[in-house]
Design an enzyme around this catalytic site. Structure first.
Site, PDB file in Angstrom:
ATOM      1  N   GLY A 159       1.082  -1.180  -0.109  1.00 28.76           N
ATOM      2  CA  GLY A 159      -0.101  -0.248  -0.760  1.00 28.76           C
ATOM      3  C   GLY A 159       1.152   1.583   0.380  1.00 28.76           C
ATOM      4  CG  ASN A 212      -2.841  11.016   3.619  1.00 31.06           C
ATOM      5  OD1 ASN A 212      -3.467  10.882   4.522  1.00 31.06           O
ATOM      6  ND2 ASN A 212      -1.767  11.799   3.380  1.00 31.06           N
ATOM      7  CD1 TRP A 213      -2.142   4.017   8.147  1.00 31.41           C
ATOM      8  CD2 TRP A 213      -1.016   5.578   8.242  1.00 31.41           C
ATOM      9  NE1 TRP A 213      -1.367   4.022   9.474  1.00 31.41           N
ATOM     10  CE2 TRP A 213      -0.470   4.959   9.649  1.00 31.41           C
ATOM     11  CE3 TRP A 213       0.261   7.242   8.580  1.00 31.41           C
ATOM     12  CZ2 TRP A 213       0.272   4.789  10.799  1.00 31.41           C
ATOM     13  CZ3 TRP A 213       1.089   6.514   9.496  1.00 31.41           C
ATOM     14  CH2 TRP A 213       0.526   5.863  10.760  1.00 31.41           C
ATOM     15  N   GLY A 214       0.457   4.895   4.063  1.00 29.46           N
ATOM     16  CA  GLY A 214       1.381   3.925   3.442  1.00 29.46           C
ATOM     17  C   GLY A 214       2.438   4.822   3.170  1.00 29.46           C
ATOM     18  CG  PHE A 269      -3.825   0.508  -6.922  1.00 30.79           C
ATOM     19  CD1 PHE A 269      -3.870  -1.181  -7.645  1.00 30.79           C
ATOM     20  CD2 PHE A 269      -3.819   1.290  -8.017  1.00 30.79           C
ATOM     21  CE1 PHE A 269      -5.141  -1.734  -8.559  1.00 30.79           C
ATOM     22  CE2 PHE A 269      -5.736   1.572  -8.534  1.00 30.79           C
ATOM     23  CZ  PHE A 269      -5.587  -0.095  -8.947  1.00 30.79           C
ATOM     24  CG  PHE A 308      -9.018  -1.577  -2.623  1.00 28.82           C
ATOM     25  CD1 PHE A 308      -9.750  -1.657  -3.902  1.00 28.82           C
ATOM     26  CD2 PHE A 308      -8.365  -0.411  -2.142  1.00 28.82           C
ATOM     27  CE1 PHE A 308     -10.517  -0.538  -4.376  1.00 28.82           C
ATOM     28  CE2 PHE A 308      -8.936   0.564  -2.326  1.00 28.82           C
ATOM     29  CZ  PHE A 308      -9.572   0.560  -3.628  1.00 28.82           C
ATOM     30  CE  LYS A 321     -10.336   5.796  12.897  1.00 33.61           C
ATOM     31  NZ  LYS A 321      -9.942   6.734  12.143  1.00 33.61           N
ATOM     32  CG  ASN A 369     -14.128   8.190   7.420  1.00 33.37           C
ATOM     33  OD1 ASN A 369     -14.963   8.356   6.418  1.00 33.37           O
ATOM     34  ND2 ASN A 369     -12.946   8.934   7.998  1.00 33.37           N
ATOM     35  CE  LYS A 402      -9.870   4.660  -4.195  1.00 32.61           C
ATOM     36  NZ  LYS A 402     -10.419   5.881  -5.183  1.00 32.61           N
TER      37      LYS A 402
HETATM   38  N1  LIG Z   1      -4.372   8.260   5.661  1.00 36.88           N
HETATM   39  C1  LIG Z   1      -4.706   8.464   7.351  1.00 36.88           C
HETATM   40  O1  LIG Z   1      -4.173   9.579   7.930  1.00 36.88           O
HETATM   41  C2  LIG Z   1      -4.348   7.088   7.806  1.00 36.88           C
HETATM   42  C3  LIG Z   1      -5.030   6.026   7.618  1.00 36.88           C
HETATM   43  N2  LIG Z   1      -4.787   4.747   8.028  1.00 36.88           N
HETATM   44  C4  LIG Z   1      -5.999   3.700   6.973  1.00 36.88           C
HETATM   45  O2  LIG Z   1      -4.806   3.454   6.303  1.00 36.88           O
HETATM   46  C5  LIG Z   1      -5.930   2.734   5.394  1.00 36.88           C
HETATM   47  C6  LIG Z   1      -5.078   2.950   4.139  1.00 36.88           C
HETATM   48  O3  LIG Z   1      -5.153   4.465   3.984  1.00 36.88           O
HETATM   49  P1  LIG Z   1      -4.676   4.974   2.904  1.00 36.88           P
HETATM   50  O4  LIG Z   1      -2.651   4.668   2.868  1.00 36.88           O
HETATM   51  O5  LIG Z   1      -4.158   6.611   3.237  1.00 36.88           O
HETATM   52  O6  LIG Z   1      -4.886   5.569   1.599  1.00 36.88           O
HETATM   53  P2  LIG Z   1      -5.763   6.581   0.750  1.00 36.88           P
HETATM   54  O7  LIG Z   1      -6.983   6.666   1.321  1.00 36.88           O
HETATM   55  O8  LIG Z   1      -4.192   7.220   0.591  1.00 36.88           O
HETATM   56  O9  LIG Z   1      -5.710   5.511  -0.339  1.00 36.88           O
HETATM   57  C7  LIG Z   1      -5.182   5.839  -1.269  1.00 36.88           C
HETATM   58  C8  LIG Z   1      -4.818   4.724  -2.161  1.00 36.88           C
HETATM   59  O10 LIG Z   1      -5.029   3.543  -2.394  1.00 36.88           O
HETATM   60  C9  LIG Z   1      -4.785   2.346  -4.064  1.00 36.88           C
HETATM   61  N3  LIG Z   1      -5.532   2.450  -5.029  1.00 36.88           N
HETATM   62  C10 LIG Z   1      -6.898   3.028  -5.374  1.00 36.88           C
HETATM   63  N4  LIG Z   1      -7.148   1.705  -5.779  1.00 36.88           N
HETATM   64  C11 LIG Z   1      -6.360   1.116  -5.230  1.00 36.88           C
HETATM   65  C12 LIG Z   1      -7.409  -0.502  -5.744  1.00 36.88           C
HETATM   66  N5  LIG Z   1      -7.913  -1.052  -6.922  1.00 36.88           N
HETATM   67  N6  LIG Z   1      -6.723  -1.591  -5.110  1.00 36.88           N
HETATM   68  C13 LIG Z   1      -5.632  -1.300  -4.811  1.00 36.88           C
HETATM   69  N7  LIG Z   1      -5.102  -0.003  -3.930  1.00 36.88           N
HETATM   70  C14 LIG Z   1      -5.705   0.975  -5.235  1.00 36.88           C
HETATM   71  C15 LIG Z   1      -3.760   3.992  -4.043  1.00 36.88           C
HETATM   72  O11 LIG Z   1      -3.266   3.463  -5.287  1.00 36.88           O
HETATM   73  C16 LIG Z   1      -3.366   4.617  -3.223  1.00 36.88           C
HETATM   74  O12 LIG Z   1      -2.424   4.049  -2.469  1.00 36.88           O
HETATM   75  C17 LIG Z   1      -6.744   2.906   5.887  1.00 36.88           C
HETATM   76  O13 LIG Z   1      -7.434   1.784   6.052  1.00 36.88           O
HETATM   77  C18 LIG Z   1      -6.887   3.767   6.091  1.00 36.88           C
HETATM   78  O14 LIG Z   1      -8.575   3.784   6.883  1.00 36.88           O
HETATM   79  C19 LIG Z   1      -5.000   4.879   9.464  1.00 36.88           C
HETATM   80  C20 LIG Z   1      -4.122   5.626   9.818  1.00 36.88           C
HETATM   81  C21 LIG Z   1      -3.907   7.257   9.433  1.00 36.88           C
HETATM   82  O1  LIG Z   2      -7.265   7.022  10.754  1.00 33.59           O
HETATM   83  C1  LIG Z   2      -7.123   8.045  10.960  1.00 33.59           C
HETATM   84  C2  LIG Z   2      -6.248   8.990  11.815  1.00 33.59           C
HETATM   85  O2  LIG Z   2      -5.659   8.160  12.986  1.00 33.59           O
HETATM   86  C3  LIG Z   2      -7.513   8.374   9.512  1.00 33.59           C
HETATM   87  O3  LIG Z   2      -8.773   9.363  10.052  1.00 33.59           O
HETATM   88  P1  LIG Z   2      -9.821   9.831   8.197  1.00 33.59           P
HETATM   89  O4  LIG Z   2      -9.537   8.297   6.932  1.00 33.59           O
HETATM   90  O5  LIG Z   2     -11.000  10.170   8.360  1.00 33.59           O
HETATM   91  O6  LIG Z   2      -8.638  10.778   8.016  1.00 33.59           O
END
Ligand SMILES: NC(=O)C1=CN([C@@H]2O[C@H](COP(=O)(O)OP(=O)(O)OC[C@H]3O[C@@H](n4cnc5c(N)ncnc54)[C@H](O)[C@@H]3O)[C@@H](O)[C@H]2O)C=CC1
Ligand SMILES: O=C(CO)COP(=O)(O)O
Length: 366
Positions: A11, A14-16, A42, A98, A206, A271, A297
Site C-alpha cells: 500500500g 497517504n498513510w502507506g 497500485f 481492496f 471510530k 471522514n 479513500k
Molecule cells: N491517511 C491516514 O491519515 C490514515 C489512514 N489509515 C488507514 O490506512 C488504510 C490505508 O489508508 P491510506 O494509506 O491513507 O490510503 P488512501 O486513502 O490514501 O488511498 C489511496 C490508496 O489506494 C490505492 N488504490 C486505489 N485503487 C486501488 C485498488 N483498486 N486496489 C488497491 N489499491 C488501490 C491508491 O493507489 C493509493 O495507494 C485505511 O484503512 C485507512 O483507514 C490509518 C491511519 C491514518
Molecule cells: O485513521 C485516521 C487517523 O488516525 C485517519 O482518519 P481519516 O481516514 O478520517 O482521515
C-alpha cells in the site's frame, strides 16, 4: 525469522507513504532489518508517467504524500507478489475495500514464516450475516500471524514528524518487540498490547463516529454536541466489543487506538471533512470523495454499511442507534438533522452497558 528481517509495505496511499518514511528510515538505521524496503504501489499514471517510476526517481509520492521525501531505500514495486515474496514482515496498509483482492493475489506466494502487521481500518461483510476483521481475512488467505497497528495517526502530521502515539496489538512478545523496533521513532511512540481484536475494532469503528462528527460540524451545532456524539460513539464502540468480541479489556479504549484516535479523527480526519461537506453541499458522498480527496479513500461510510449489515441480520440495529443512524444518513434513508432527533430518543440504548459488570472489565490484563 531471518537474521536480517526483510520488510515489505503493501500500500502506498497517504498513510502507506507516511509509514514508509518511518519504516524506511528505521530499516536503514537498525542492523536487525534488511535496509531495502519494498513498497507495493497500485500503479497509475501521473501526467503520463508511472507513479512507481516517479517514486523511484524523485523519492516522493507526489499524489498521496506530496512534499515529503521518502528514504531512498524504499523501492516502489508495481507487482504485489514481486514486492512481497521474500519478505519476513508484511505491512498491510491499503484502503480496506481492496484487501480481499490483494490477499488473493498473495496466496501461496509469500514466505510461510512471514508475519503481518495490518494498519488497515475497516471490516468486510462475512458469509452467514456477520463481519470479518481485516486481520482475519489476511490470516485466512495467507495462513500467517497478523498483528495490528492503530492509533491517533493522521498521516500528514506524522509525515511532518509531529509528536504522536500509536498502539500495536500483538499476541507474541518477541514479534511485538520487533514490530515496535521497526515502527518507533523519537516522535512516534509505540505501545504494544496483546488485546489484538479490541485494538483493531477501535480503529474501524471510530471512522463511523467521525462521519457523525462531520454531520454535526455541517449542521453548525457546536462543540458540546460534537462532544456528545464522541461520547456516545465511544459507548457504542465499547458495547460493540463487549457484545461481539468478549475477552477484550476496557483499558484498551484508553490507549492511542481508542479514545485518542476517536478524538483526532473527529476533529482532523477525512471522514469528518467529507461528511461536513455532505451536509452543506447536497452532493453525494461518492461525488465528494472524488472531488475532495484526490484519490484517497473514505473508510467511514462503508464501515457503517458493513456494521449495519451485521446489526440488521442480528435484529440489533436499535441497540446501536448512533452507528445505525449514521449509516441511514449516508445511504439517504435519513437526513443529517435526523441525527439529533434520533439521539434525543435513543441514546439510552447506546449507554445500555454497565461498565462495572461488562465482560471487558473482568478480563485480567498485564
Ligand atoms: N491517511 C491516514 O491519515 C490514515 C489512514 N489509515 C488507514 O490506512 C488504510 C490505508 O489508508 P491510506 O494509506 O491513507 O490510503 P488512501 O486513502 O490514501 O488511498 C489511496 C490508496 O489506494 C490505492 N488504490 C486505489 N485503487 C486501488 C485498488 N483498486 N486496489 C488497491 N489499491 C488501490 C491508491 O493507489 C493509493 O495507494 C485505511 O484503512 C485507512 O483507514 C490509518 C491511519 C491514518
Ligand atoms: O485513521 C485516521 C487517523 O488516525 C485517519 O482518519 P481519516 O481516514 O478520517 O482521515
Amino acid at each position: 525469522m531471518a537474521s536480517k528481517e526483510k520488510v515489505c509495505i503493501l500500500g502506498s496511499g497517504n498513510w502507506g507513504s507516511a509509514i514508509a518514511k518511518i519504516i524506511g528510515s528505521n530499516a536503514a538505521r537498525l542492523d536487525s532489518f534488511d535496509s531495502t524496503v519494498n513498497m507495493w504501489v497500485f500503479e497509475e499514471l501521473i501526467d503520463g508517467k508511472k507513479l512507481t517510476e516517479i517514486i523511484n526517481t524523485t523519492h516522493e509520492n507526489v499524489k498521496y504524500l506530496p512534499g515529503k521525501k521518502l528514504p531512498e531505500n524504499v523501492v516502489a514495486v508495481p507487482d504485489a507478489v514481486e514486492a512481497a515474496k521474500d519478505a519476513d514482515i508484511l505491512v498491510f496498509v491499503v484502503p480496506h475495500q481492496f484487501i480481499p483482492k490483494l490477499c488473493s493475489s498473495l496466496e501461496g506466494n509469500i514466505k510461510s514464516t512471514a508475519v503481518a502487521l495490518s494498519l488497515i481500518k475497516g471490516f468486510d461483510v462475512a458469509e452467514g450475516g456477520g463481519i470479518d476483521l481485516i486481520s482475519q481475512i489476511i490470516k485466512r488467505h495467507l495462513k500467517i500471524d497478523v498483528s495490528v497497528l492503530m492509533g491517533a495517526n493522521l498521516a500528514n502530521e506524522i509525515a511532518d514528524e509531529k509528536f504522536s502515539e500509536t498502539t500495536i496489538g500483538c499476541r507474541n512478545k518477541t514479534v511485538g518487540q520487533i514490530l515496535k523496533n521497526l515502527i518507533q521513532t523519537d516522535y512516534f511512540r509505540v505501545s504494544v498490547v496483546d488485546d489484538v481484536e479490541a485494538v483493531e475494532i477501535c480503529g474501524a469503528l471510530k471512522n463511523i463516529v467521525a462521519v457523525g462528527a462531520g454531520f454535526i460540524d455541517g449542521l453548525t451545532l457546536g462543540d458540546n454536541t460534537k462532544a456528545a456524539i464522541i461520547r456516545i460513539g465511544l459507548m457504542e464502540m465499547i458495547k460493540f466489543v463487549d457484545t461481539f468480541y468478549s475477552g477484550a479489556r476496557l483499558a484498551t479504549f484508553l490507549e492511542s487506538c481508542g479514545v485518542a484516535d476517536l478524538i483526532t479523527t473527529c476533529y482532523g480526519g477525512r471522514n469528518r471533512k467529507v461528511s461536513e461537506a455532505y451536509v452543506t453541499s447536497g452532493k453525494s458522498i461518492e461525488e465528494l470523495e472524488k472531488e475532495m480527496l484526490n484519490g484517497q479513500k473514505l473508510q467511514g461510510p462503508i464501515t457503517a454499511a458493513e456494521v449495519n449489515f451485521m446489526l440488521k441480520n442480528k435484529n440489533m440495529e436499535n441497540d446501536f442507534p448512533l452507528f445505525t443512524t449514521i449509516h441511514k444518513i449516508c445511504t439517504g434513508q435519513l437526513v443529517p438533522k435526523d441525527l439529533i432527533e434520533q439521539m434525543k430518543i435513543n441514546t439510552s440504548k447506546s449507554d445500555e452497558i454497565n461498565l462495572e459488570k461488562c465482560n471487558l472489565n473482568q478480563a485480567g490484563g498485564e
